[in-house]
Each structure stands twice: as C-alpha cells, then as structure tokens.
Enzyme design. Structure first.
Site, PDB file in Angstrom:
ATOM      1  N   GLY A 258       0.783  -1.096  -0.079  1.00  0.00           N
ATOM      2  CA  GLY A 258       0.138  -0.074  -0.016  1.00  0.00           C
ATOM      3  C   GLY A 258       1.066   1.379  -0.206  1.00  0.00           C
ATOM      4  O   GLY A 258       2.036   1.192   0.489  1.00  0.00           O
ATOM      5  N   THR A 259       0.384   2.202  -0.622  1.00  0.00           N
ATOM      6  CA  THR A 259       1.295   3.499  -0.641  1.00  0.00           C
ATOM      7  C   THR A 259       0.886   4.618   0.266  1.00  0.00           C
ATOM      8  O   THR A 259       0.817   4.792   1.491  1.00  0.00           O
ATOM      9  CB  THR A 259       1.469   3.743  -2.033  1.00  0.00           C
ATOM     10  OG1 THR A 259      -0.050   3.962  -2.451  1.00  0.00           O
ATOM     11  CG2 THR A 259       2.194   2.810  -2.852  1.00  0.00           C
ATOM     12  N   THR A 260       0.226   5.591  -0.460  1.00  0.00           N
ATOM     13  CA  THR A 260       0.245   6.952   0.018  1.00  0.00           C
ATOM     14  C   THR A 260      -0.966   7.335   0.968  1.00  0.00           C
ATOM     15  O   THR A 260      -2.222   7.025   0.766  1.00  0.00           O
ATOM     16  CB  THR A 260       0.091   8.175  -0.832  1.00  0.00           C
ATOM     17  OG1 THR A 260       1.179   7.840  -1.613  1.00  0.00           O
ATOM     18  CG2 THR A 260       0.404   9.495  -0.249  1.00  0.00           C
TER      19      THR A 260
ATOM     20  N   ALA B 273       3.303   4.803  -7.892  1.00  0.00           N
ATOM     21  CA  ALA B 273       2.542   3.938  -6.952  1.00  0.00           C
ATOM     22  C   ALA B 273       1.480   4.319  -6.390  1.00  0.00           C
ATOM     23  O   ALA B 273       0.588   3.623  -5.667  1.00  0.00           O
ATOM     24  CB  ALA B 273       3.561   3.315  -5.986  1.00  0.00           C
TER      25      ALA B 273
END
Length: 281
Positions: A53-55, A228
């Site tokens: 998972g990113t931001t 991403a």
C-alpha cells in the site's frame, strides 16, 4: 491456542485466568506464534515481492482530524489492486491508515482493533489517545524482524482526543518510533509530494470540508508524481477513502461525498494542470 469447548463445554483455563489488559500480552504468553512478528520466515535472497500500500495523508482542523488514503496497491512495477482499502477505524474515536506490506498491515490493524477492544472490556474504560498511539508503536516494533526482510508496515494514526478536545495525528517509522505531527502528515511512497501539497494548503482555521478538500488535493498531487499512488479513477468510480474523526466519533465519507470533492478538484486541475502558480509565470 484453540478454544475447544465441544468436549468439556468449558473454555480453556487461559481464557479464565486474570491477567494483563493487553491482548497482545495474553497472546504472547499463551500462543506467541500467532503474533505476526513471531512467525518464523524462511531465508530469502533479496526482497520479497508482495503487494504494498502507498500514500496516506492526514490533516487536523479545530473540530477533529481527517485521515485519507489512495486505493492502489503495487507489486514491483505491477498494479496489484486498484481498490484496496487502506484506512480503517481503530475504535470509536480513532483511525489508522496503512502503508507498506498490505497483507501484514491489514493483519496488524485487525490486531490493533482487538487490542483496544480487549482493553476496554477488561478495564471498563477506553485507553487515552496517547495510550492508543503507544500500543500501536509497540506493535510496529514487534514487526521489526519482518521489516528487516522487506516486509515493513508504516501506519499513520489519527483520532479525537476527548481530554484535550481536539484532533491529533501520529506518525511512525519501521522501528516503532512515534512522532506527533502538528497540523498535517503523510506516509508512504507519495508522501513527499502529498506533504508538500499540504504544506501549501494547510491552515489552522480549516473547516471540516476544507480539510477534506485539502487531503484529496494532496493525494491528487501525489498520484501526479508518484507511480505507486493511484489517482481518482473516474471510469471505474474508484475514489480515495476519506474518514473524519470528531467528538461525534469516526465517520467514513460516502462514495458520493468523496466523488463530489474529487470532481471539483479535477475540474480545477483541468483549468490549471500544473497548479495555480503556472498562472503567475
């Protein structure tokens, strides 16, 4: 450890013995291998390919805090999932957003939710927001062995402090180090771009709606520069998850509410795709 009550009709003694109000301590004493950080891993060469998972972004306003996340999970250069959920309620007055190894992060969130619920049932009272932040720090620290093998989890925690009557935000590093953020915060691969956007947008006198718009704009900026981070997907109707925590408790904004904000931000960007500064040059 299994609660097999079919043969005797009774719970095992471990479930009936008084002990710590921490569910993690209970699990660590009676079945330590069930804790994520205690699971033995085979030796590996290089990084493990797993969805990440990113931001995640957060912003405080006088009545509480907003916590939001994009919907993309990546695995190397591949989009592993377009609609992953990265923001969850921790309890009635707090929420946690996850960045890092998705599978471990979701499991850690579920354990954290159970930890807070267990404490409340045993003690008959809720942990303070500071106490919740400390418990999460301990859980992240226990995952350090996996983090050293590339399976790191770095969440963002936000909630409404009933004692101080305001929203508060806490960020973490992979060792469990905890920092209280003042005003706004971001974590994940697009955090540099999201934080830069929030730095320009944030105001101490934000209303709830303005704070929601600011975090959506920050995620939009992060997706513009970080591959991403997933931007809003108008065709599939996949929008960021946006949650608000106030004295009334945790609330997740509906898809219609978020889409309205996303479309307003998107239309503004169509007029000025490089931001308002371009109009001044």
């Amino acid at each position: 450890m299994e609660a097999n009550i079919r043969s005797t009709g009774r719970l095992p003694a471990a479930f009936l013995t008084p002990g710590s109000s921490s569910f993690m301590d209970f699990l660590g004493e009676h079945s330590p291998t069930l804790l994520p950080g205690n699971r033995p891993l085979p030796p590996v060469q290089g990084a493990i390919e797993a969805p990440h998972g990113t931001t995640i972004v957060a912003a405080a306003f006088p009545g509480g805090a907003v916590l939001a996340g994009d919907r993309r999970a990546t695995m190397g250069n591949v989009i592993a999932q377009r609609d992953i959920e990265k923001v969850f309620p921790a309890d009635e007055y707090s929420a946690v957003g996850i960045a890092g190894t998705a599978g471990l992060a979701v499991e850690m969130v579920k354990l954290f939710q159970l930890e807070l619920e267990h404490f409340e049932k045993v003690e008959g009272a809720q942990l303070s927001l500071e106490g919740k932040a400390n418990r999460l720090s301990t859980m992240i620290r226990s995952n350090l062995g996996m983090a050293m093998q590339g399976l790191a989890v770095v969440p963002l925690f936000a909630g409404y402090d009933l004692d101080r009557e305001k929203g508060r935000i806490f960020s973490y590093d992979v060792t469990g180090g905890r920092s209280e953020e003042h005003g706004f915060a971001a974590t994940g691969s697009g955090s540099v771009f999201a934080r830069s956007a929030l730095k320009k947008l944030f105001r101490e006198d934000f209303t709830e709606d303005q704070a929601v718009t600011a975090v959506v704009q920050a995620l939009y900026d992060a997706a513009d520069d970080d591959s991403a981070t997933g931007g809003p997907d108008m065709a599939r109707k996949i929008y960021p998850i946006v949650t608000v925590i106030t004295e009334d408790g945790f609330k997740r904004l509906s898809g219609d509410e978020v889409s309205e904000t996303v479309r307003a931000v998107h239309e503004r960007r169509l007029e000025q795709p490089d931001g308002p500064r371009a109009a001044l040059l």
